[in-house]
Enzyme design. Structure first.
Site, short mmCIF file in Angstrom:
data_model
loop_
_atom_site.label_atom_id
_atom_site.label_comp_id
_atom_site.label_asym_id
_atom_site.label_seq_id
_atom_site.Cartn_x
_atom_site.Cartn_y
_atom_site.Cartn_z
N HIS A 1 0.81 -1.22 0.00
CA HIS A 1 0.00 0.00 0.00
C HIS A 1 0.84 1.26 0.00
O HIS A 1 0.37 2.32 0.40
CB HIS A 1 -0.94 -0.01 1.22
CG HIS A 1 -1.97 -1.10 1.15
ND1 HIS A 1 -2.63 -1.57 2.26
CD2 HIS A 1 -2.44 -1.82 0.11
CE1 HIS A 1 -3.47 -2.54 1.91
NE2 HIS A 1 -3.38 -2.71 0.60
N CYS B 1 2.13 12.27 -13.52
CA CYS B 1 3.03 12.63 -14.66
C CYS B 1 4.36 11.90 -14.53
O CYS B 1 5.22 12.02 -15.38
CB CYS B 1 3.24 14.14 -14.66
SG CYS B 1 4.50 14.69 -13.49
N THR C 1 -3.27 -8.20 11.20
CA THR C 1 -4.17 -7.59 10.24
C THR C 1 -5.59 -8.11 10.46
O THR C 1 -5.80 -9.28 10.76
CB THR C 1 -3.74 -7.86 8.79
OG1 THR C 1 -4.67 -7.22 7.89
CG2 THR C 1 -3.65 -9.34 8.46
N GLU D 1 -7.04 -10.49 18.01
CA GLU D 1 -8.45 -10.94 18.05
C GLU D 1 -8.71 -11.80 16.82
O GLU D 1 -7.96 -11.73 15.84
CB GLU D 1 -9.38 -9.72 18.06
CG GLU D 1 -9.19 -8.81 16.86
CD GLU D 1 -9.80 -7.42 17.06
OE1 GLU D 1 -10.45 -7.17 18.08
OE2 GLU D 1 -9.59 -6.57 16.17
C1 BV8 Z 1 -7.98 -2.34 -5.11
C2 BV8 Z 1 -3.84 3.47 2.55
C3 BV8 Z 1 -8.52 -2.61 -7.40
C4 BV8 Z 1 -2.64 3.99 3.12
C5 BV8 Z 1 -5.25 1.56 2.78
C6 BV8 Z 1 -12.06 -7.18 -3.46
C7 BV8 Z 1 -11.01 -7.10 -4.36
C8 BV8 Z 1 -10.40 -5.88 -4.63
C9 BV8 Z 1 -10.84 -4.72 -3.98
C10 BV8 Z 1 -11.88 -4.80 -3.08
C11 BV8 Z 1 -12.49 -6.03 -2.82
N1 BV8 Z 1 -13.46 -5.80 -1.92
C12 BV8 Z 1 -13.46 -4.49 -1.58
C13 BV8 Z 1 -12.54 -3.85 -2.29
C14 BV8 Z 1 -12.25 -2.43 -2.22
C15 BV8 Z 1 -11.22 -2.08 -1.14
C16 BV8 Z 1 -11.41 -2.84 0.15
O1 BV8 Z 1 -10.72 -3.80 0.40
N2 BV8 Z 1 -12.33 -2.41 0.97
C17 BV8 Z 1 -12.55 -3.09 2.24
C18 BV8 Z 1 -12.50 -2.09 3.38
C19 BV8 Z 1 -13.85 -3.82 2.16
N3 BV8 Z 1 -9.89 -2.33 -1.65
C20 BV8 Z 1 -9.30 -1.38 -2.38
O2 BV8 Z 1 -9.84 -0.35 -2.74
C21 BV8 Z 1 -7.87 -1.65 -2.80
N4 BV8 Z 1 -7.74 -1.40 -4.21
O3 BV8 Z 1 -8.37 -3.42 -4.81
O4 BV8 Z 1 -7.76 -1.96 -6.43
C22 BV8 Z 1 -9.77 -1.81 -7.49
C23 BV8 Z 1 -9.71 -0.61 -8.17
C24 BV8 Z 1 -10.88 0.13 -8.27
C25 BV8 Z 1 -12.09 -0.31 -7.66
C26 BV8 Z 1 -12.09 -1.51 -6.93
C27 BV8 Z 1 -10.93 -2.26 -6.84
C28 BV8 Z 1 -6.91 -0.72 -2.09
C29 BV8 Z 1 -6.85 -1.03 -0.64
C30 BV8 Z 1 -5.78 -0.17 0.03
C31 BV8 Z 1 -6.46 0.92 0.79
N5 BV8 Z 1 -5.48 1.68 1.51
N6 BV8 Z 1 -4.42 2.38 3.35
C32 BV8 Z 1 -2.92 4.53 4.47
O5 BV8 Z 1 -3.47 5.63 4.60
O6 BV8 Z 1 -2.56 3.80 5.38
S1 BV8 Z 1 -6.03 0.37 3.66
C33 BV8 Z 1 -5.55 0.29 5.27
O7 BV8 Z 1 -6.13 -0.93 5.74
C34 BV8 Z 1 -4.06 0.15 5.52
O8 BV8 Z 1 -3.27 0.03 4.37
C35 BV8 Z 1 -3.99 -1.15 6.31
O9 BV8 Z 1 -2.80 -1.75 6.20
C36 BV8 Z 1 -5.09 -1.88 5.71
C37 BV8 Z 1 -5.55 -3.10 6.41
O10 BV8 Z 1 -5.79 -2.76 7.76
P1 BV8 Z 1 -4.97 -3.57 8.86
O11 BV8 Z 1 -3.52 -3.39 8.59
O12 BV8 Z 1 -5.47 -4.96 8.91
O13 BV8 Z 1 -5.31 -2.78 10.18
P2 BV8 Z 1 -6.62 -2.94 11.07
O14 BV8 Z 1 -6.64 -1.81 12.03
O15 BV8 Z 1 -7.81 -3.19 10.21
O16 BV8 Z 1 -6.36 -4.30 11.88
C38 BV8 Z 1 -5.28 -4.39 12.78
C39 BV8 Z 1 -5.37 -5.76 13.42
O17 BV8 Z 1 -4.24 -5.92 14.28
C40 BV8 Z 1 -6.60 -5.95 14.27
O18 BV8 Z 1 -7.20 -7.18 13.94
C41 BV8 Z 1 -6.06 -5.97 15.71
O19 BV8 Z 1 -6.76 -6.88 16.52
C42 BV8 Z 1 -4.66 -6.47 15.50
N7 BV8 Z 1 -3.70 -6.02 16.51
C43 BV8 Z 1 -3.67 -4.83 17.17
N8 BV8 Z 1 -2.58 -4.81 17.98
C44 BV8 Z 1 -1.92 -5.98 17.80
C45 BV8 Z 1 -2.62 -6.75 16.87
N9 BV8 Z 1 -2.22 -7.97 16.48
C46 BV8 Z 1 -1.08 -8.45 17.03
N10 BV8 Z 1 -0.35 -7.76 17.93
C47 BV8 Z 1 -0.73 -6.53 18.34
N11 BV8 Z 1 0.00 -5.88 19.25
#
Ligand code: BV8
Length: 242
Positions: A119, A131, A189, A216
């Site tokens: 990402h 560009c 994640t 979790e």
């Molecule tokens: C795309 C930007 C093609 C930078 C981010 C199916 C296929 C393709 C696309 C999709 C699809 N379904 C839906 C989509 C669209 C979308 C998507 O996935 N939506 C989701 C929300 C449903 N995907 C996209 O748009 C992607 N593009 O596929 O291109 C396309 C083109 C056009 C139209 C459609 C498709 C692009 C996705 C990237 C988005 N950018 N970030 C920034 O600002 O950071 S996403 C963001 O979420 C971050 O990058 C992050 O890395 C990512 C995932 O989140 P996590 O890292 O998992 O973090 P989260 O807080 O959710 O979870 C943390 C976990 O850690 C928790 O479970 C917690 O319990 C745990 N934890 C906490 N502490 C600890 C721990 N575990 C262990 N130890 C600890 N101490």
């Protein structure tokens, strides 16, 4: 039993792929996205991490990323980052691939020889008009929307926003790595963002064992070989210790 099973799988792997998310950096003090206090709890992703949001209010988006850069630069890699970096260094990049959704650069700062950033990075800046203008930039606070030197369009954070495709070569490499892995280790994640989260399933479909370390349960937990509900900073040093 599960920790020992996970340790055996990871240490005996010929080709290990590690897929990490924001939870890997949580113990460095960086917010996650969806957990308590996570970014998406205060803001809606659509308000900040989409091209439309940048178009609508570039100053707000810059302000958010500037704050995150400052936090990332002030953060230190935690024991989980160091364990992963050392493991890749000891075993070599051809046996241990680090694929991250994170944009904070902490694995690199822990000394990881090679990190695949699905990402993008908080410290990459690129032309919003595509560009070709792009540079590495660690200034903080980031100056408000700076015009691209080449074409004058506003520069933007070099991250992948929702609705944007992942960098083609990076994602193609990640698929190749997952397809040829014998173990996929998923760390910190929520496994909801696609297509990144789907890499674990790709590995499993090609015969890889999947180990998950997360605080979790996630949508992956029911289908992985070993699910460790624990903090990355505590478990990874044990899992990866020589
Ligand atoms: C795309 C930007 C093609 C930078 C981010 C199916 C296929 C393709 C696309 C999709 C699809 N379904 C839906 C989509 C669209 C979308 C998507 O996935 N939506 C989701 C929300 C449903 N995907 C996209 O748009 C992607 N593009 O596929 O291109 C396309 C083109 C056009 C139209 C459609 C498709 C692009 C996705 C990237 C988005 N950018 N970030 C920034 O600002 O950071 S996403 C963001 O979420 C971050 O990058 C992050 O890395 C990512 C995932 O989140 P996590 O890292 O998992 O973090 P989260 O807080 O959710 O979870 C943390 C976990 O850690 C928790 O479970 C917690 O319990 C745990 N934890 C906490 N502490 C600890 C721990 N575990 C262990 N130890 C600890 N101490």
């Amino acid at each position: 039993m599960t920790l020992k099973a996970a340790r055996d799988l990871v240490r005996e792997a010929e080709r290990l792929v590690v897929l990490s998310g924001a939870g890997l950096s949580a113990e460095s003090g960086l917010s996650t996205y969806r957990g308590a206090g996570g970014y998406w709890r205060q803001h809606r992703a659509t308000d900040l991490a989409t091209p439309e949001a940048f178009e609508r209010d570039p100053a707000l988006v810059w302000e958010w990323y500037s704050e995150r850069r400052r936090a990332a630069l002030e953060a230190l890699p935690n024991p989980a980052h160091h364990a992963l970096a050392s493991f890749q260094e000891q075993r070599g990049r051809d046996r241990v691939a680090l694929v991250t959704q994170n944009v904070d650069g902490l694995l690199q700062r822990a000394g990881a020889p090679e990190v695949l950033e699905l990402h993008g990075s908080l410290f990459r800046v690129r032309c919003s008009a595509r560009c070709g203008g792009e540079c590495h930039d660690e200034r903080t606070p980031w100056p408000h929307p700076v015009p691209c030197a080449a074409c004058g369009a506003p520069l933007r954070p070099g991250v992948v926003w929702f609705g944007e495709s992942l960098p083609e070569l990076v994602y193609a490499s990640a698929i190749d790595l997952a397809s040829s892995a014998d173990v996929v280790l998923v760390v910190g994640t929520s496994a909801v963002v696609q297509p990144a989260a789907g890499l674990a399933a790709i590995g499993a479909q090609h015969g890889a064992a999947v180990v998950e370390v997360n605080l979790e349960p996630t949508p992956l937990s029911g289908s992985v070989n070993v699910s460790l509900l624990a903090a990355a900073g505590e478990v990874l040093p044990v899992l990866l210790a020589p």
